[in-house]
Every structure is written in structure tokens, then in C-alpha cells.
Design an enzyme around this catalytic site. Structure first.
Site, PDB file in Angstrom:
ATOM      1  CG  ASP A   1      27.974  29.497 -72.269  1.00  0.00           C
ATOM      2  OD1 ASP A   1      28.814  29.203 -71.402  1.00  0.00           O
ATOM      3  OD2 ASP A   1      27.167  30.443 -72.139  1.00  0.00           O
TER       4      ASP A   1
ATOM      5  CE  LYS B   1      28.737  31.898 -69.346  1.00  0.00           C
ATOM      6  NZ  LYS B   1      27.321  31.998 -69.724  1.00  0.00           N
TER       7      LYS B   1
ATOM      8  CG  HIS C   1      18.197  32.048 -64.129  1.00  0.00           C
ATOM      9  ND1 HIS C   1      18.442  32.998 -65.095  1.00  0.00           N
ATOM     10  CD2 HIS C   1      19.130  32.230 -63.166  1.00  0.00           C
ATOM     11  CE1 HIS C   1      19.496  33.715 -64.722  1.00  0.00           C
ATOM     12  NE2 HIS C   1      19.931  33.271 -63.567  1.00  0.00           N
TER      13      HIS C   1
ATOM     14  CG  ASP D   1      24.113  30.025 -69.637  1.00  0.00           C
ATOM     15  OD1 ASP D   1      24.617  30.992 -69.028  1.00  0.00           O
ATOM     16  OD2 ASP D   1      22.980  30.072 -70.172  1.00  0.00           O
TER      17      ASP D   1
ATOM     18  CB  CYS E   1      27.880  33.669 -73.407  1.00  0.00           C
ATOM     19  SG  CYS E   1      26.354  33.601 -72.422  1.00  0.00           S
TER      20      CYS E   1
ATOM     21  CG  HIS F   1      18.896  28.664 -71.586  1.00  0.00           C
ATOM     22  ND1 HIS F   1      18.071  29.730 -71.329  1.00  0.00           N
ATOM     23  CD2 HIS F   1      20.148  29.094 -71.279  1.00  0.00           C
ATOM     24  CE1 HIS F   1      18.784  30.761 -70.893  1.00  0.00           C
ATOM     25  NE2 HIS F   1      20.050  30.396 -70.849  1.00  0.00           N
TER      26      HIS F   1
ATOM     27  CG  HIS G   1      20.511  29.764 -66.341  1.00  0.00           C
ATOM     28  ND1 HIS G   1      21.232  30.861 -65.916  1.00  0.00           N
ATOM     29  CD2 HIS G   1      20.500  29.835 -67.701  1.00  0.00           C
ATOM     30  CE1 HIS G   1      21.632  31.556 -66.976  1.00  0.00           C
ATOM     31  NE2 HIS G   1      21.208  30.954 -68.067  1.00  0.00           N
TER      32      HIS G   1
HETATM   33  C1  VGL Z   1      23.584  32.594 -73.775  1.00  0.00           C
HETATM   34  C2  VGL Z   1      21.488  33.484 -73.942  1.00  0.00           C
HETATM   35  C3  VGL Z   1      21.184  33.039 -72.675  1.00  0.00           C
HETATM   36  C4  VGL Z   1      24.907  32.357 -74.425  1.00  0.00           C
HETATM   37  C5  VGL Z   1      23.306  32.136 -72.514  1.00  0.00           C
HETATM   38  O1  VGL Z   1      25.596  31.378 -74.088  1.00  0.00           O
HETATM   39  O2  VGL Z   1      25.265  33.175 -75.315  1.00  0.00           O
HETATM   40  N1  VGL Z   1      22.678  33.276 -74.475  1.00  0.00           N
HETATM   41  N2  VGL Z   1      22.096  32.365 -71.963  1.00  0.00           N
HETATM   42 ZN    ZN Z   2      21.609  31.537 -70.103  1.00  0.00          ZN
END
Ligand code: VGL
Ligand code: ZN
Length: 238
Positions: A42, A140, A86, A80, A185, A115, A82
Site C-alpha cells: 500500500d 484488496k 466503502h 488498497d 495492512c 481513502h 475501495h
Molecule cells: C490501511 C487503514 C485503512 C493500510 C488501509 O494500508 O494500512 N490502513 N486502509
Molecule cells: Zn483501506
């Protein structure tokens, strides 16, 4: 006279770690082989300075990841990814603010600012990553009603992304995990990697955390319990 081992034994853990900080102690001792893969988690604009869920100093992971990636023939990146609206977004829950939690069907969910919405610039990988050999980008968190911190299994604890099967089909056995965010993540991916039977290293200085409500300390404890090895980029032999 005391030999070095007796001196170390007598020092206690605190003194020992001060005298032999991890990077020095295990200097460049971990070898990357053909069965090793780097998972870059990510490293997306939303998590970088100026992004909607910016991780403090998140941009500092980029040069470290670029450097270690040169030693890997096998690199997987994650995104990530979404839906708009979401379930993990605070804006999808009346009266809720980012970093509060809700109880969902699959358990407790931290709520985030919007995000990494599919197809947006915020969801794009950092343009400063220089890893042209990366073989797979796995997305994901694309099911509207389930989050997925882990690159392996969604937050319902059962829906797979297919990553473990792909790695096994490619005969990859040792995983080095880096990226954002350490306590979400990265940690969930590393713990699931252990559950799937991979030897798993988290490269601490190639990660940064969000650290909300004690999440960073908890994540390191969960990873240690799962048998994840905590290393520094300097521990990896060039
Ligand atoms: C993440 C919060 C929400 C991450 C992703 O990449 O750690 N954290 N979505
Ligand atoms: Zn996320």
C-alpha cells in the site's frame, strides 16, 4: 576472566540491546534467495504526505523499499482499492468520525477518512517507487461491505485474495514485508503470511505506522506471537 557470552548473559536484556542494537547485531546476515519475495504494501498516494489518510513520514519508506527491492527477483505490490462509500469509511456511518470504531458482522472496524477509492489518483501507487520487475499487483478491500487490511484474507476471516495460492504456485517460501501502515495492512499481511505457512520478515525501517489507540504496540505483539521476524533493511545481505 569472563568471556563475551558470560558478559552478555550478565548484562540483562536492556543493556544487551543497547550494546548490540539489532542492525549491528545481525548485520547483513539475511540472504535473499530464489524462494524469497518482497511484498510492498500500500505505498499509495492516500497514505503519503498530503494524502487523505497520510501516515506520518510515510514517504520515508520509499527510498528504503527501492533500495532493498534491487536484491529481489520476486516482488509483489498491493493496492488498497475501495468502492466509493466503502464500509470502512466514517462517512458511510451516520454520526461517526474517522478513527472511531463500529461493530460490524465480522468484528470491530476502525473507521477511516475516505481513502484509496478505485481509479482515483489517491489510490495510485507512489510514482517514486522504482521497482520495474514487480510481477504482481494485488488489490484488496474492493468488496463494499468487508475491509481487507491483509493482502491474503479479507476481514471476514475467510474470503481469500488468492495471494497465498499464487505465491505457492511460484514456489515462493520466504516473504519480506514492507510499506504502509505497519500496524494495519503490514501487520495483518505478515500475520496471515505466517498462518499460510510462509517464513515471514517485516522490515521495520521500510514501514511506518498510523498508531491509533495503541495499535502499533499491539501489532508488533501480534506479529511476534505469530512468529514474524522483525528486522531492519541493513540486516538483508545485498
Ligand atoms: C490501511 C487503514 C485503512 C493500510 C488501509 O494500508 O494500512 N490502513 N486502509
Ligand atoms: Zn483501506
Amino acid at each position: 576472566m569472563l568471556d563475551r557470552r558470560q558478559i552478555i548473559a550478565g548484562m540483562g536484556t536492556l543493556a544487551t540491546s543497547a550494546a548490540f542494537p539489532e542492525g549491528l547485531w545481525a548485520a547483513a546476515s539475511i540472504k535473499v534467495d530464489d524462494a524469497s519475495a518482497l511484498l510492498v504494501i500500500d505505498v499509495q498516494n492516500c497514505f503519503l504526505p498530503g494524502g487523505s489518510l497520510a501516515v506520518k513520514d510515510g514517504d520515508q519508506v520509499v527510498p528504503v523499499i527501492n533500495r532493498i527491492a534491487k536484491g529481489f527477483a520476486n516482488v509483489v505490490m498491493t493496492q488498497d482499492w475501495h468502492t466509493p462509500g466503502h464500509i470502512s469509511f466514517a462517512s458511510s456511518h451516520d454520526g461517526k468520525k474517522p478513527f472511531e470504531t463500529v461493530d460490524l458482522k465480522y468484528g470491530k472496524q476502525v473507521l477511516w477518512p475516505d481513502h484509496c477509492v478505485q481509479g482515483t489518483d489517491g489510490a495510485a501507487l507512489s510514482k517514486d517507487l522504482t521497482i520495474p520487475q514487480a510481477e504482481l499487483i494485488i488489490r484488496k478491500g474492493y468488496h463494499n461491505d468487508v475491509d481487507s487490511y491483509s493482502a491474503f484474507t479479507e476481514a471476514d476471516g475467510k474470503t481469500t485474495t488468492g495471494l497465498a495460492a499464487w505465491l505457492k504456485a511460484r514456489k515462493l517460501k520466504r516473504l519480506f514485508v514492507a510499506g504502509l501502515a505497519t500496524d494495519f495492512c503490514v501487520a495483518w499481511t505478515a500475520v496471515d503470511a505466517r498462518k499460510a505457512g510462509f517464513e515471514t520478515y517485516v522490515v521495520e525501517d521500510a514501514c511506518r505506522g498510523i498508531d491509533t489507540q495503541g495499535s502499533l504496540a499491539k501489532a508488533w505483539a501480534d506479529m511476534a506471537k505469530a512468529g514474524v521476524k522483525r528486522i531492519q533493511s541493513g540486516d538483508i545481505a545485498a
